[in-house]
Every structure is written in C-alpha cells, then in structure tokens.
Design an enzyme around this catalytic site. Structure first.
Site, mmCIF file in Angstrom:
data_model
loop_
_atom_site.group_PDB
_atom_site.id
_atom_site.type_symbol
_atom_site.label_atom_id
_atom_site.label_comp_id
_atom_site.label_asym_id
_atom_site.label_seq_id
_atom_site.Cartn_x
_atom_site.Cartn_y
_atom_site.Cartn_z
ATOM 1 N N TYR A 1 1.203 -4.496 -20.280
ATOM 2 C CA TYR A 1 1.791 -4.832 -18.988
ATOM 3 C C TYR A 1 0.952 -4.330 -17.816
ATOM 4 O O TYR A 1 1.014 -4.902 -16.729
ATOM 5 C CB TYR A 1 3.243 -4.335 -18.903
ATOM 6 C CG TYR A 1 4.163 -5.287 -19.608
ATOM 7 C CD1 TYR A 1 4.674 -6.399 -18.957
ATOM 8 C CD2 TYR A 1 4.475 -5.110 -20.950
ATOM 9 C CE1 TYR A 1 5.496 -7.295 -19.611
ATOM 10 C CE2 TYR A 1 5.283 -5.999 -21.618
ATOM 11 C CZ TYR A 1 5.803 -7.098 -20.949
ATOM 12 O OH TYR A 1 6.590 -7.996 -21.606
ATOM 13 N N HIS B 195 1.359 5.677 -1.121
ATOM 14 C CA HIS B 195 0.722 6.964 -1.387
ATOM 15 C C HIS B 195 1.397 7.568 -2.626
ATOM 16 O O HIS B 195 1.882 8.693 -2.596
ATOM 17 C CB HIS B 195 0.861 7.902 -0.184
ATOM 18 C CG HIS B 195 0.158 7.430 1.042
ATOM 19 N ND1 HIS B 195 0.147 8.167 2.211
ATOM 20 C CD2 HIS B 195 -0.560 6.307 1.296
ATOM 21 C CE1 HIS B 195 -0.553 7.506 3.146
ATOM 22 N NE2 HIS B 195 -0.986 6.379 2.603
ATOM 23 N N HIS C 88 0.868 -1.187 0.000
ATOM 24 C CA HIS C 88 0.000 0.000 0.000
ATOM 25 C C HIS C 88 0.902 1.233 0.000
ATOM 26 O O HIS C 88 1.754 1.386 0.871
ATOM 27 C CB HIS C 88 -0.907 0.001 1.235
ATOM 28 C CG HIS C 88 -1.588 1.315 1.484
ATOM 29 N ND1 HIS C 88 -2.280 1.986 0.492
ATOM 30 C CD2 HIS C 88 -1.674 2.094 2.592
ATOM 31 C CE1 HIS C 88 -2.764 3.108 0.993
ATOM 32 N NE2 HIS C 88 -2.395 3.208 2.266
#
Length: 225
Positions: A120, A95, A93
C-alpha cells in the site's frame, strides 16, 4: 463538487489530520486546484484543525489572492508541484513526526527515501523523493521540485516534512497518511534487517495495479534533481 463543498472538504480533512497529531500547531497546508486554473489554499499561520471555510484563500490562475485570508507562504512549493505533475488536483503538506525524522537520517536515498516496505505504500504514495533543506517559503524549493520532472507524487523536504500530490484531496490525504505510516515502520525496524518486498513482488504490483514508479520507467538514475 461546488467550491463551497471543496472548502468544507479542506476543513474536514484538515481537522482529521490535526486531531490525530499528524501536523501540530499551525503547521502544514492544503491546496486544491480548481477548474478555472485558480486554487483554494489554507491561510498562513492557520491551524488545520480550526479552519474556517469562508476564510480559505482563493487564488486566481496567476497565483494572486482574490478572496479570503493571506495564503500560506509555501505557495512556491505547491505551484511547482502542480506545474510538474499535470494530473495533480490537490496537495497536502504536513509536519508529521515520523516522515520528518526520516529526512534526517544519513542513509536516505534522495531518489527513494523509503524502501518497498508494503504494497500500500507503493500503491498510494509510490516512491518518494527527498530534496535538500530550504528555508520555509524559499522560492528555491520550487526549483528543486521542478528538478524532479514530475516523476514523484510524494516528496520529502529535508528537516521539514512531506508534500504529496493527488488527483483528489482524498487521494492526497490517504497517500500522505500512508507515507507517514511507512516512515514510522522504517524507524521501528531500522537496523533490524527487515524483509522488504522483492523486485519481483514490486514488478507484480506495478503490472497488476498500473503503478507509475520512477524506478520502473527511468532506470538510468539521472534527472532526479
């Protein structure tokens, strides 16, 4: 790989992502699911660029802290994705700038946040869901992830960032990077009427590489959260 090796791997990939500006400050988190059902997960308020392998949080299969520092507050997010994606062994995860920017655009389809721009993107990230905004660490985000019914390995959290699952940490990292690059391409080409892959070209990729795309096994558009 041994647990100590996995801890080193988390630190190595975390540093790589941080040094290339893909998740600033102490943002972002990484988890790995272990053979005993427990997890390794990066600690809360820890920069991915400066992780200490000995301080990475070790959780048991019930999500209780066994050793290491206090884990990221995004545990509900990771748990829901592992629960709904049985093949997932790692989750990243971030930002990352362009993926976060993408989530704020009004035209984004929550069932396909990005069009089929490159082979891709589809081969590594698949199609990407967008879930509504939730406060970081809000357990309600877990319900939103479960609502996707395991169809997506890559998800964007509105005004927050991408969360991507893979069957290894390398796979999850590479998919997250591909998602970020595709979001960047989308922003560069927005309103320029670019050519995307055609449905036939996408079908060819699905058949050739055995891709599991939600749009190719669920055409009714329901139950996407």
């Amino acid at each position: 790989m041994s647990e100590s090796g996995l801890r080193e791997e988390i630190c190595r990939y975390g540093r790589s992502l941080f040094e290339r500006g893909l998740t600033p400050g102490s943002s972002g988190n990484i988890s790995l699911r272990l053979d005993d059902g427990g997890w390794l997960v990066t600690p809360t308020n820890a920069s991915l660029g400066f992780l200490d392998p000995a301080r990475i949080s070790r959780l048991d299969s019930a999500g209780r802290l066994v050793s290491g520092d206090k884990p990221t507050k995004e545990i509900p997010l990771h748990a829901a994705l592992y629960e709904s994606r049985g093949s997932a062994r790692a989750i990243v995860h971030l930002h990352s700038t362009h993926a976060v920017a993408l989530t704020m655009l009004p035209e984004i389809d929550p069932r396909a946040a990005l069009p089929p721009m490159t082979p891709y993107y589809l081969m590594r990230a698949g199609e990407t869901a967008l879930v509504p905004y939730y406060r970081p660490g809000d357990p309600a985000v877990a319900d939103a992830i479960r609502g996707l019914a395991g169809k997506y390995s890559s998800v964007l959290l509105a005004n927050h960032g991408p969360v991507v699952a893979g069957d290894s940490l390398e796979v999850a990292v590479f998919a997250t990077e591909e998602l970020e690059e595709t979001a960047r391409l989308y922003l560069l080409l927005r309103n320029l009427n670019p050519r995307y892959l055609t449905p036939d070209q996408v079908s060819d990729l699905v058949q050739t590489f055995g891709l599991d795309l939600p749009s190719h096994h669920d055409h009714d558009g329901h139950d996407h959260g």
